[in-house]
Design a protein around this motif. Structure first.
Motif, PDB file in Angstrom:
ATOM      1  N   UNK A   1     -23.222  72.978 -49.419  1.00 10.93           N
ATOM      2  CA  UNK A   1     -23.937  73.912 -48.567  1.00 10.93           C
ATOM      3  C   UNK A   1     -25.321  73.375 -48.208  1.00 10.93           C
ATOM      4  N   UNK A   2     -25.953  72.691 -49.154  1.00 12.77           N
ATOM      5  CA  UNK A   2     -27.284  72.155 -48.926  1.00 12.77           C
ATOM      6  C   UNK A   2     -27.307  71.110 -47.820  1.00 12.77           C
ATOM      7  N   UNK A   3     -26.293  70.247 -47.783  1.00 11.71           N
ATOM      8  CA  UNK A   3     -26.247  69.208 -46.752  1.00 11.71           C
ATOM      9  C   UNK A   3     -26.005  69.809 -45.369  1.00 11.71           C
ATOM     10  N   UNK A   4     -25.216  70.867 -45.288  1.00 15.57           N
ATOM     11  CA  UNK A   4     -24.980  71.537 -43.999  1.00 15.57           C
ATOM     12  C   UNK A   4     -26.266  72.165 -43.496  1.00 15.57           C
ATOM     13  N   UNK A   5     -26.991  72.825 -44.398  1.00 14.54           N
ATOM     14  CA  UNK A   5     -28.271  73.433 -44.012  1.00 14.54           C
ATOM     15  C   UNK A   5     -29.270  72.370 -43.576  1.00 14.54           C
ATOM     16  N   UNK A   6     -29.287  71.251 -44.290  1.00 13.97           N
ATOM     17  CA  UNK A   6     -30.189  70.159 -43.931  1.00 13.97           C
ATOM     18  C   UNK A   6     -29.846  69.606 -42.553  1.00 13.97           C
ATOM     19  N   UNK A   7     -28.550  69.444 -42.271  1.00 14.27           N
ATOM     20  CA  UNK A   7     -28.111  68.972 -40.958  1.00 14.27           C
ATOM     21  C   UNK A   7     -28.522  69.961 -39.859  1.00 14.27           C
ATOM     22  N   UNK A   8     -28.294  71.235 -40.095  1.00  8.33           N
ATOM     23  CA  UNK A   8     -28.705  72.247 -39.115  1.00  8.33           C
ATOM     24  C   UNK A   8     -30.219  72.260 -38.935  1.00  8.33           C
ATOM     25  N   UNK A   9     -30.956  72.016 -40.014  1.00 12.87           N
ATOM     26  CA  UNK A   9     -32.419  71.967 -39.930  1.00 12.87           C
ATOM     27  C   UNK A   9     -32.869  70.796 -39.050  1.00 12.87           C
ATOM     28  N   UNK A  10     -32.213  69.664 -39.195  1.00 10.60           N
ATOM     29  CA  UNK A  10     -32.534  68.496 -38.364  1.00 10.60           C
ATOM     30  C   UNK A  10     -32.185  68.776 -36.905  1.00 10.60           C
ATOM     31  N   UNK A  11     -31.056  69.432 -36.642  1.00  4.94           N
ATOM     32  CA  UNK A  11     -30.674  69.768 -35.265  1.00  4.94           C
ATOM     33  C   UNK A  11     -31.699  70.721 -34.656  1.00  4.94           C
ATOM     34  N   UNK A  12     -32.168  71.694 -35.424  1.00  5.61           N
ATOM     35  CA  UNK A  12     -33.211  72.595 -34.947  1.00  5.61           C
ATOM     36  C   UNK A  12     -34.502  71.852 -34.645  1.00  5.61           C
ATOM     37  N   UNK A  13     -34.837  70.879 -35.478  1.00 13.73           N
ATOM     38  CA  UNK A  13     -36.046  70.080 -35.243  1.00 13.73           C
ATOM     39  C   UNK A  13     -35.923  69.263 -33.957  1.00 13.73           C
ATOM     40  N   UNK A  14     -34.732  68.755 -33.698  1.00 13.20           N
ATOM     41  CA  UNK A  14     -34.514  68.006 -32.455  1.00 13.20           C
ATOM     42  C   UNK A  14     -34.673  68.915 -31.236  1.00 13.20           C
ATOM     43  N   UNK A  15     -34.195  70.144 -31.333  1.00 13.49           N
ATOM     44  CA  UNK A  15     -34.352  71.087 -30.224  1.00 13.49           C
ATOM     45  C   UNK A  15     -35.828  71.388 -29.983  1.00 13.49           C
ATOM     46  N   UNK A  16     -36.595  71.455 -31.047  1.00 15.12           N
ATOM     47  CA  UNK A  16     -38.027  71.720 -30.900  1.00 15.12           C
ATOM     48  C   UNK A  16     -38.797  70.505 -30.394  1.00 15.12           C
ATOM     49  N   UNK A  17     -38.201  69.330 -30.458  1.00 12.61           N
ATOM     50  CA  UNK A  17     -38.857  68.121 -29.972  1.00 12.61           C
ATOM     51  C   UNK A  17     -39.242  68.202 -28.508  1.00 12.61           C
ATOM     52  N   UNK A  18     -38.612  69.100 -27.784  1.00 11.59           N
ATOM     53  CA  UNK A  18     -38.958  69.355 -26.383  1.00 11.59           C
ATOM     54  C   UNK A  18     -40.442  69.684 -26.244  1.00 11.59           C
ATOM     55  N   UNK A  19     -41.002  70.381 -27.231  1.00  7.62           N
ATOM     56  CA  UNK A  19     -42.397  70.785 -27.160  1.00  7.62           C
ATOM     57  C   UNK A  19     -43.363  69.597 -27.240  1.00  7.62           C
ATOM     58  N   UNK A  20     -42.905  68.464 -27.776  1.00  8.40           N
ATOM     59  CA  UNK A  20     -43.774  67.292 -27.848  1.00  8.40           C
ATOM     60  C   UNK A  20     -43.954  66.614 -26.501  1.00  8.40           C
ATOM     61  N   UNK A  21     -42.932  66.641 -25.657  1.00  8.06           N
ATOM     62  CA  UNK A  21     -43.049  65.992 -24.354  1.00  8.06           C
ATOM     63  C   UNK A  21     -43.490  66.966 -23.255  1.00  8.06           C
TER      64      UNK A  21
END
Length: 141
Positions: A1-21
């Motif tokens: 379960x921890x690895x799935x949450x970590x993967x989803x957390x990384x995907x969420x971070x990638x979606x937020x990367x839009x704010x950097x550009x």
């Protein structure tokens, strides 16, 4: 379960990367013709909504991951406040994006909306950079 949450957390971070550009994109919109400006503002509005969904993913998965780790209470409080600040500013920016797209369509000056979008996008980029720094260096606080 921890690895799935970590993967989803990384995907969420990638979606937020839009704010950097975003500040760089907003700075170039002024040079476009009216039709391209309308499309750009509409696209930014859609991307902002996707980034908001990424924020929800970050909140849920980050909350789970924080319960499994050893973090200081101050670090957790700062991270949650930053996350909520990003969510608030991103949400507030939605109205100027909508008004700018409508203003370009009706051929009126969108300078005030564009300056608000520029300010909000800069704030979002700064908040996100601070958040990334705190995620990488979670022992500084």
């Amino acid at each position: 379960m921890g690895m799935i949450m970590y993967l989803l957390h990384i995907i969420g971070a990638l979606a937020m990367g839009f704010y950097l550009i975003l500040p760089f994109v907003v700075g170039k919109i002024r040079n476009l013709n009216a039709a391209a400006q309308e499309g750009a503002f509409s696209s930014l509005r859609s991307l902002n909504k996707i980034a908001q969904y990424g924020l929800v993913i970050q909140l849920l998965t980050g909350g789970y991951l924080m319960t499994k780790g050893e973090y200081s209470h101050l670090w957790m409080a700062v991270v949650v406040v930053l996350l909520l600040a990003i969510a608030a500013v991103g949400g507030i920016m939605g109205k100027p994006l909508r008004l700018a797209a409508e203003g370009v369509k009706s051929k009126r000056d969108v300078g005030p909306e564009q300056s608000k979008i520029r300010m909000f996008s800069t704030l979002l980029a700064v908040f996100l950079l601070i958040m990334v720094y705190l995620m990488v260096n979670n022992t500084v606080i």
